[in-house]
Enzyme design. Structure first.
Site, PDB file in Angstrom:
ATOM      1  N   HIS A 201      -4.469   8.585   7.542  1.00  0.00           N
ATOM      2  CA  HIS A 201      -4.062   7.315   8.177  1.00  0.00           C
ATOM      3  C   HIS A 201      -2.686   7.386   8.853  1.00  0.00           C
ATOM      4  O   HIS A 201      -2.358   6.520   9.655  1.00  0.00           O
ATOM      5  CB  HIS A 201      -4.035   6.173   7.157  1.00  0.00           C
ATOM      6  CG  HIS A 201      -5.380   5.815   6.608  1.00  0.00           C
ATOM      7  ND1 HIS A 201      -6.460   5.538   7.424  1.00  0.00           N
ATOM      8  CD2 HIS A 201      -5.828   5.689   5.336  1.00  0.00           C
ATOM      9  CE1 HIS A 201      -7.512   5.258   6.665  1.00  0.00           C
ATOM     10  NE2 HIS A 201      -7.162   5.347   5.392  1.00  0.00           N
TER      11      HIS A 201
ATOM     12  N   ASP B 178     -14.052   8.792  -1.633  1.00  0.00           N
ATOM     13  CA  ASP B 178     -14.138   7.350  -1.863  1.00  0.00           C
ATOM     14  C   ASP B 178     -15.394   6.695  -1.278  1.00  0.00           C
ATOM     15  O   ASP B 178     -15.544   5.472  -1.363  1.00  0.00           O
ATOM     16  CB  ASP B 178     -12.870   6.624  -1.387  1.00  0.00           C
ATOM     17  CG  ASP B 178     -12.360   7.121  -0.054  1.00  0.00           C
ATOM     18  OD1 ASP B 178     -13.083   7.894   0.596  1.00  0.00           O
ATOM     19  OD2 ASP B 178     -11.239   6.736   0.340  1.00  0.00           O
TER      20      ASP B 178
ATOM     21  N   TYR C  73     -10.758   6.864  -5.444  1.00  0.00           N
ATOM     22  CA  TYR C  73      -9.949   6.010  -6.326  1.00  0.00           C
ATOM     23  C   TYR C  73     -10.635   5.660  -7.631  1.00  0.00           C
ATOM     24  O   TYR C  73     -10.076   4.962  -8.459  1.00  0.00           O
ATOM     25  CB  TYR C  73      -9.486   4.778  -5.543  1.00  0.00           C
ATOM     26  CG  TYR C  73      -8.806   5.229  -4.273  1.00  0.00           C
ATOM     27  CD1 TYR C  73      -7.546   5.820  -4.336  1.00  0.00           C
ATOM     28  CD2 TYR C  73      -9.451   5.188  -3.042  1.00  0.00           C
ATOM     29  CE1 TYR C  73      -6.938   6.327  -3.192  1.00  0.00           C
ATOM     30  CE2 TYR C  73      -8.849   5.682  -1.890  1.00  0.00           C
ATOM     31  CZ  TYR C  73      -7.591   6.247  -1.981  1.00  0.00           C
ATOM     32  OH  TYR C  73      -7.009   6.761  -0.865  1.00  0.00           O
TER      33      TYR C  73
ATOM     34  N   ASP D 289       0.812  -1.219   0.000  1.00  0.00           N
ATOM     35  CA  ASP D 289       0.000   0.000   0.000  1.00  0.00           C
ATOM     36  C   ASP D 289       0.844   1.265   0.000  1.00  0.00           C
ATOM     37  O   ASP D 289       0.513   2.246  -0.652  1.00  0.00           O
ATOM     38  CB  ASP D 289      -0.894   0.041   1.258  1.00  0.00           C
ATOM     39  CG  ASP D 289      -2.191  -0.715   1.049  1.00  0.00           C
ATOM     40  OD1 ASP D 289      -2.328  -1.376   0.011  1.00  0.00           O
ATOM     41  OD2 ASP D 289      -3.062  -0.637   1.932  1.00  0.00           O
TER      42      ASP D 289
ATOM     43  N   HIS E  13     -12.927   5.682   4.603  1.00  0.00           N
ATOM     44  CA  HIS E  13     -12.130   4.961   5.602  1.00  0.00           C
ATOM     45  C   HIS E  13     -12.069   5.763   6.897  1.00  0.00           C
ATOM     46  O   HIS E  13     -12.095   6.992   6.872  1.00  0.00           O
ATOM     47  CB  HIS E  13     -10.706   4.728   5.070  1.00  0.00           C
ATOM     48  CG  HIS E  13     -10.662   3.964   3.784  1.00  0.00           C
ATOM     49  ND1 HIS E  13     -10.576   4.585   2.559  1.00  0.00           N
ATOM     50  CD2 HIS E  13     -10.724   2.636   3.545  1.00  0.00           C
ATOM     51  CE1 HIS E  13     -10.574   3.657   1.600  1.00  0.00           C
ATOM     52  NE2 HIS E  13     -10.660   2.455   2.176  1.00  0.00           N
TER      53      HIS E  13
HETATM   54 ZN   LIG Z   1     -10.169   6.549   2.076  1.00  0.00          ZN
END
Ligand SMILES: [Zn+2]
Lengths: 375, 208
Positions: free
Chosen positions: A125, A249, A293, A84, A162
């Site tokens: 993140h 996303d 994405y 990733d 996310h």
């Molecule tokens: Zn995301």
């Protein structure tokens, strides 16, 4: 005010990686083709010291070493060199350029600017001691820390599909930072966190709020819980400024996740966020981009954000020449209108169950946080 | 994962002549529910908050007398115990089948720890790997040699680190494998797995 510089596109994990700089190239070229592009403010890159305001020295040292091709044996332990988040030459500077943009947004807010749109960043993140999920340095937390050190109370809103885990953990014990993340449940999706029970610790207790949503949540249910949660939380917390991670996303076309938002929900979300900023944060709001994405969906969502941000009328069709150019480059057809067509995906049989479960999650969250948030 | 990896110690114990009132006070003060009873260095019984509450209930014809009844009168004798090197699943099995809430852990006759239902839940959480940033992948495999290896080999080939992998038997000669994998791209993995002939249960295939 819009913040952007072409060097944002140096943040590039290589061909085939979903977090591609083509997103920014497509977005800025579309805004130019639509004739709405105004010269943005080019920010300086963040210094090493600024990065160290939220990250560990040992992480930064490893990013620096990996950036110039030095072999680092324990790289994976720091979340780097993985599928990733692979390393690439110049990664340290590329990440600092993005951090610099969001930090510049925070500085501008401090000297009186009310609305800032940073066309990059949103690397939510990245954690204190670890890169994670396409994110090397956490631009959001660097900006939030700068605002808090200047005495502001910050509400962080994360609408990326996310969980905004990095930002949450970095500020987990801070009283002056409210984090709000709406995301697809971590039961299935990366990073696996963002449960309603994660409500902060110590002085931060009750000020970290998570609304994990069912996979296949659609516009109506998302907006219902959003419109119930935000005025409640912001009304109780009374921030000085809103920092927004506007990941795209959660769109139904996104290849990495399972929420089903359309551009109509995004338009409404962006308008609501500006309203809430007026009502609860003195009108001060700093937007960043984030995940997203599906190039087709992501670029349209952020074009919507740009228009709503500036109060511009929305174009209906996208410019033909731009469409032809990018369809040729990507080798596939693109949606020709800014909004998604009606009925773009089939009916979801579990819809009532999904709506019910999202309502229940919202109720659990508010019951858990209420005793702490409201005093 | 062994009992020694999840047990708690040192253990608070009492003698059999301690009153129920004193024992209950200890349970409350320490926020625990089980007290092993030790006499002359040997485990002779165990008493729980439930034992004490039952013994001192107004509904009990012999109770209540929290200040004059001794632990030795109400404790459970012949305690089921564990060894530090027992696997956690064996401890779980014993506790489930005997319907008991804890196991004192003995080594050479001496009490070195205690494992409770809560400790086993902690073990389960660690086994599922939910503490690492990860996505979830669920695959149904035929119950035969080499299938799991095929799955992990596929993931290794894609450069994906597996934080945890649970597999358990299913009806009809199948094994369900649940993996927490260090990637945002579980959909892409799922697509690749399907193309390679795997039956992927999560993430689902989108019909558009
Ligand atoms: Zn995301």
């Amino acid at each position: 005010m819009v913040i952007y510089r072409d060097e944002y596109r140096l943040y590039n994990f290589g061909p085939g990686h979903p977090f591609t700089p083509a997103r920014l190239e497509m977005l800025t070229s579309l805004l130019q083709a639509l004739g709405v592009w105004r010269e943005p403010l080019a920010p300086p890159e963040a210094s090493r010291e600024e990065v160290l305001s939220v990250h560990s020295e040992r992480l930064v040292r490893r990013v620096e070493a990996a950036s110039c091709g030095e072999g680092v044996p324990d790289l994976e332990h720091y979340g780097l060199g993985t599928g990733d988040t692979p390393v690439f030459p110049g990664m340290d500077r590329a990440a600092r350029v993005l951090v610099g943009g969001t930090l510049e947004g925070a500085r501008r807010i401090l000297v009186g600017e009310r609305r800032v749109l940073q066309l990059g960043g949103g690397l939510h993140h990245a954690q204190y001691d670890r890169a994670s999920g396409f994110c090397v340095y956490n631009d959001l937390s660097v900006a939030i820390r700068h605002l808090v050190r200047a005495g502001l109370r910050v509400a962080y809103l994360d609408i990326d599909v996310h969980h905004g885990d990095g930002v949450q953990w970095i500020h987990y014990e801070e009283k002056e930072v409210l984090t709000l993340s709406l995301h697809e449940s971590g039961r299935y999706l990366f990073p696996g966190t963002g449960h309603v029970h994660e409500i902060g610790r110590g002085a931060g207790l009750g000020r970290k709020l998570n609304l994990p949503l069912e996979p296949f949540t659609e516009d109506g249910s998302y907006l219902e819980v959003f419109e119930a949660l935000l005025p409640w939380a912001l009304g109780a917390f009374r921030p000085d400024v809103l920092v927004v991670q506007a990941g795209a996303d959660a769109h139904f076309l996104d290849p990495l996740a399972d929420l089903l938002l359309t551009t109509r929900a995004y338009e409404r979300l962006f308008r609501l966020i500006l309203e809430y900023a007026e009502a609860y944060a003195g009108g001060r709001v700093l937007f960043t981009l984030g995940g997203g994405y599906s190039l087709d969906a992501t670029v349209r969502v952020w074009t919507l954000l740009y228009h709503v941000f500036h109060g511009l009328p929305l174009p209906e069709r996208l410019p033909e020449a731009w469409l032809r150019l990018w369809e040729a480059r990507l080798g596939k057809p693109l949606t020709p209108t800014l909004h998604d067509p009606e009925g773009a995906y089939p009916e979801i049989p579990r819809k009532p169950e999904i709506e019910g479960r999202n309502r229940l999650t919202l109720r659990r969250l508010t019951e858990l946080a209420e005793p702490y948030l409201l005093h | 994962m062994l009992v020694k990896d999840v047990m708690k110690g040192p253990v608070l114990t009492v003698g059999p002549d301690v009153t129920l009132e004193e024992a209950y006070g200890l349970l409350l003060a320490r926020g625990i529910r089980h007290l092993p009873v030790v006499a002359e260095g040997r485990l002779v019984g165990i008493v729980t908050d439930r034992d004490i509450r039952l013994a001192t209930s107004h509904l009990n014809p012999k109770g209540p007398c929290p200040g004059c009844t001794q632990v030795g009168e109400v404790m459970t004798r012949e305690v089921v115990t564990a060894h530090p090197l027992d696997p956690v699943e064996e401890a779980a099995f014993v506790m489930r089948h005997r319907k008991i809430g804890c196991l004192p852990v003995l080594e050479d006759g001496e009490i070195v720890g205690i494992v409770t239902g809560i400790d086993l839940l902690d073990a389960l959480l660690r086994l599922t790997g939910v503490t690492e940033p990860s996505g979830r992948l669920e695959v149904r495999l035929p119950d035969r040699v080499g299938e799991l290896a095929r799955l992990t080999g596929f993931l290794a080939g894609r450069g994906v680190n597996i934080h945890s992998l649970l597999s358990y038997p299913e009806e009809g000669e199948y094994v369900r494998a649940v993996a927490r994998v260090n990637t945002l791209e579980t959909h892409l993995l799922a697509q690749g797995l399907r193309e390679a002939g795997f039956e992927v249960l999560w993430p689902p295939k989108k019909p558009w």
